[in-house]
Design a protein around this motif. Structure first.
Motif, PDB file in Angstrom:
ATOM      1  N   MET A  38       0.838  -1.198   0.000  1.00 21.36           N
ATOM      2  CA  MET A  38       0.000   0.000   0.000  1.00 21.36           C
ATOM      3  C   MET A  38       0.871   1.245   0.000  1.00 21.36           C
ATOM      4  O   MET A  38       1.707   1.423   0.876  1.00 21.36           O
ATOM      5  N   ARG A  39       0.668   2.099  -0.992  1.00 23.98           N
ATOM      6  CA  ARG A  39       1.378   3.373  -1.063  1.00 23.98           C
ATOM      7  C   ARG A  39       0.405   4.480  -0.685  1.00 23.98           C
ATOM      8  O   ARG A  39      -0.628   4.649  -1.333  1.00 23.98           O
ATOM      9  N   LEU A  40       0.734   5.210   0.384  1.00 24.00           N
ATOM     10  CA  LEU A  40      -0.127   6.299   0.842  1.00 24.00           C
ATOM     11  C   LEU A  40       0.191   7.562   0.048  1.00 24.00           C
ATOM     12  O   LEU A  40       1.353   7.963  -0.053  1.00 24.00           O
TER      13      LEU A  40
ATOM     14  N   GLU B  60      -5.439   9.097  -0.920  1.00 26.79           N
ATOM     15  CA  GLU B  60      -5.616   7.878  -1.701  1.00 26.79           C
ATOM     16  C   GLU B  60      -4.561   6.857  -1.293  1.00 26.79           C
ATOM     17  O   GLU B  60      -3.449   7.218  -0.913  1.00 26.79           O
ATOM     18  N   VAL B  61      -4.925   5.580  -1.385  1.00 28.11           N
ATOM     19  CA  VAL B  61      -3.994   4.488  -1.150  1.00 28.11           C
ATOM     20  C   VAL B  61      -3.951   3.641  -2.411  1.00 28.11           C
ATOM     21  O   VAL B  61      -4.978   3.111  -2.840  1.00 28.11           O
ATOM     22  N   GLU B  62      -2.773   3.556  -3.026  1.00 30.15           N
ATOM     23  CA  GLU B  62      -2.591   2.664  -4.178  1.00 30.15           C
ATOM     24  C   GLU B  62      -2.200   1.294  -3.648  1.00 30.15           C
ATOM     25  O   GLU B  62      -1.324   1.177  -2.796  1.00 30.15           O
TER      26      GLU B  62
ATOM     27  N   THR C 222      -7.652  -8.643   3.036  1.00 30.29           N
ATOM     28  CA  THR C 222      -7.787  -7.359   2.345  1.00 30.29           C
ATOM     29  C   THR C 222      -8.991  -6.540   2.795  1.00 30.29           C
ATOM     30  O   THR C 222      -8.909  -5.310   2.832  1.00 30.29           O
ATOM     31  N   ASP C 223     -10.095  -7.177   3.157  1.00 29.53           N
ATOM     32  CA  ASP C 223     -11.290  -6.418   3.537  1.00 29.53           C
ATOM     33  C   ASP C 223     -11.068  -5.499   4.739  1.00 29.53           C
ATOM     34  O   ASP C 223     -11.462  -4.329   4.700  1.00 29.53           O
ATOM     35  N   PRO C 224     -10.425  -5.959   5.851  1.00 30.05           N
ATOM     36  CA  PRO C 224     -10.191  -5.040   6.969  1.00 30.05           C
ATOM     37  C   PRO C 224      -9.279  -3.862   6.601  1.00 30.05           C
ATOM     38  O   PRO C 224      -9.479  -2.743   7.077  1.00 30.05           O
ATOM     39  N   LEU C 225      -8.290  -4.108   5.740  1.00 32.12           N
ATOM     40  CA  LEU C 225      -7.412  -3.027   5.295  1.00 32.12           C
ATOM     41  C   LEU C 225      -8.193  -2.000   4.495  1.00 32.12           C
ATOM     42  O   LEU C 225      -8.100  -0.789   4.733  1.00 32.12           O
ATOM     43  N   GLN C 226      -8.983  -2.501   3.559  1.00 35.49           N
ATOM     44  CA  GLN C 226      -9.778  -1.613   2.714  1.00 35.49           C
ATOM     45  C   GLN C 226     -10.804  -0.836   3.553  1.00 35.49           C
ATOM     46  O   GLN C 226     -11.000   0.364   3.364  1.00 35.49           O
ATOM     47  N   ARG C 227     -11.439  -1.507   4.485  1.00 41.99           N
ATOM     48  CA  ARG C 227     -12.435  -0.854   5.345  1.00 41.99           C
ATOM     49  C   ARG C 227     -11.795   0.284   6.150  1.00 41.99           C
ATOM     50  O   ARG C 227     -12.359   1.372   6.268  1.00 41.99           O
ATOM     51  N   ALA C 228     -10.589   0.062   6.686  1.00 45.84           N
ATOM     52  CA  ALA C 228      -9.900   1.097   7.459  1.00 45.84           C
ATOM     53  C   ALA C 228      -9.595   2.317   6.589  1.00 45.84           C
ATOM     54  O   ALA C 228      -9.765   3.463   7.023  1.00 45.84           O
TER      55      ALA C 228
ATOM     56  N   TRP D  94      -9.381   3.786  -1.908  1.00 46.06           N
ATOM     57  CA  TRP D  94      -8.628   2.531  -2.059  1.00 46.06           C
ATOM     58  C   TRP D  94      -8.577   2.241  -3.554  1.00 46.06           C
ATOM     59  O   TRP D  94      -9.596   2.008  -4.183  1.00 46.06           O
ATOM     60  N   ARG D  95      -7.400   2.285  -4.152  1.00 42.85           N
ATOM     61  CA  ARG D  95      -7.280   2.085  -5.596  1.00 42.85           C
ATOM     62  C   ARG D  95      -6.354   0.911  -5.892  1.00 42.85           C
ATOM     63  O   ARG D  95      -5.168   0.963  -5.610  1.00 42.85           O
TER      64      ARG D  95
END
Length: 103
Positions: free
Chosen positions: A18-20, A26-28, A82-88, A96-97
């Motif tokens: 994940m790149r902030l 945005e997070v790539e 991945t779902d908890p990361l995306q939710r955060a 989240w891209r």
């Protein structure tokens, strides 16, 4: 940031890079997987992308009534990581891209 999960039962390693990008809020995200192609012991392969991977293993076991029944002994779903990361990320108001290559 990197989140990594190793699943020995599948000889699989999953990395979520994940790149902030604070200026764009945005997070790539790049998802990478290394693992066997088949249960027959095929060669290890590398994959990249947002594909979902699900695996289950089952065995016959005796139930309380003495009858044999099929029981799930192992379950893996890549969304469990991945779902908890995306939710955060989304709950923080960021985007989240999923990307194949970093910018």
């Amino acid at each position: 940031m990197v989140a990594e999960q190793r699943i020995p039962e599948l000889e699989l390693t999953v990395k979520v890079r994940m790149r902030l990008l604070p200026a764009r809020r945005e997070v790539e995200v790049i998802t990478e997987q290394w693992g066997r192609v088949s249960y027959e012991g095929g060669s290890k392969q590398y994959g990249r992308g947002a594909g979902r991977r699900v695996a289950r293993q089952w065995q016959f076991r005796k139930g309380p009534d003495g009858r044999r029944r099929l029981v799930e002994t192992f379950r893996y779903d890549s969304r469990d990581m991945t779902d908890p990361l995306q939710r955060a990320v989304l709950e923080a108001g960021w985007v989240w891209r999923e990307v194949l290559f970093g910018s």
